[in-house]
Scaffold this motif. Structure first.
Motif, PDB file in Angstrom:
ATOM      1  N   LYS A  16      12.084  -0.426 -22.429  1.00 25.76           N
ATOM      2  CA  LYS A  16      11.873  -1.279 -22.144  1.00 25.76           C
ATOM      3  C   LYS A  16      10.565  -0.466 -21.088  1.00 25.76           C
ATOM      4  O   LYS A  16      10.558   1.258 -20.280  1.00 25.76           O
ATOM      5  N   PRO A  17       8.786  -0.448 -20.988  1.00 22.08           N
ATOM      6  CA  PRO A  17       8.416   0.772 -20.446  1.00 22.08           C
ATOM      7  C   PRO A  17       8.534   1.284 -19.179  1.00 22.08           C
ATOM      8  O   PRO A  17       9.360  -0.082 -17.964  1.00 22.08           O
ATOM      9  N   ALA A  18       8.880   2.041 -18.106  1.00 22.02           N
ATOM     10  CA  ALA A  18       9.010   2.409 -16.778  1.00 22.02           C
ATOM     11  C   ALA A  18       7.958   2.354 -16.401  1.00 22.02           C
ATOM     12  O   ALA A  18       6.799   3.393 -17.252  1.00 22.02           O
ATOM     13  N   TYR A  19       8.273   2.461 -14.771  1.00 19.26           N
ATOM     14  CA  TYR A  19       6.717   2.960 -14.273  1.00 19.26           C
ATOM     15  C   TYR A  19       7.377   4.119 -12.938  1.00 19.26           C
ATOM     16  O   TYR A  19       9.081   3.819 -13.175  1.00 19.26           O
ATOM     17  N   ASN A  20       6.639   5.137 -12.803  1.00 19.93           N
ATOM     18  CA  ASN A  20       7.113   6.049 -11.646  1.00 19.93           C
ATOM     19  C   ASN A  20       6.629   5.907 -10.562  1.00 19.93           C
ATOM     20  O   ASN A  20       5.564   5.585 -10.473  1.00 19.93           O
ATOM     21  N   PHE A  21       7.034   5.084  -9.507  1.00 24.40           N
ATOM     22  CA  PHE A  21       6.267   4.443  -8.340  1.00 24.40           C
ATOM     23  C   PHE A  21       6.430   6.462  -7.448  1.00 24.40           C
ATOM     24  O   PHE A  21       7.431   6.482  -7.453  1.00 24.40           O
ATOM     25  N   GLU A  22       4.868   6.160  -6.863  1.00 23.89           N
ATOM     26  CA  GLU A  22       4.850   7.433  -5.968  1.00 23.89           C
ATOM     27  C   GLU A  22       6.138   7.313  -4.866  1.00 23.89           C
ATOM     28  O   GLU A  22       6.312   6.084  -3.710  1.00 23.89           O
ATOM     29  N   SER A  27       8.207   3.752   1.740  1.00 26.23           N
ATOM     30  CA  SER A  27       8.927   3.068  -0.055  1.00 26.23           C
ATOM     31  C   SER A  27      10.370   3.542   0.527  1.00 26.23           C
ATOM     32  O   SER A  27      11.282   2.810  -0.049  1.00 26.23           O
TER      33      SER A  27
END
Length: 49
Positions: A16-22, A27
């Motif tokens: 699945k597509p992965a997201y790179n969160f800052e 956070s």
């Protein structure tokens, strides 16, 4: 429409597509809290609560 009873559905192993969160201080604190909650849930499950 009748479903074929001889057909087995095999899950896809595609990524699945992965997201790179800052990562910010705020956070990071949230993820630490979520991690603590998940560890507590796992301890409870292992004790069969």
């Amino acid at each position: 429409m009748d479903e074929d009873k001889q057909t087995f559905k095999i899950p896809s192993f595609g990524k699945k597509p992965a997201y790179n969160f800052e990562a910010t201080d705020e956070s990071f604190k949230i993820y630490q809290e979520l991690n603590s909650i998940s560890e507590e849930i796992e301890r409870c499950r292992s004790r069969n609560c």
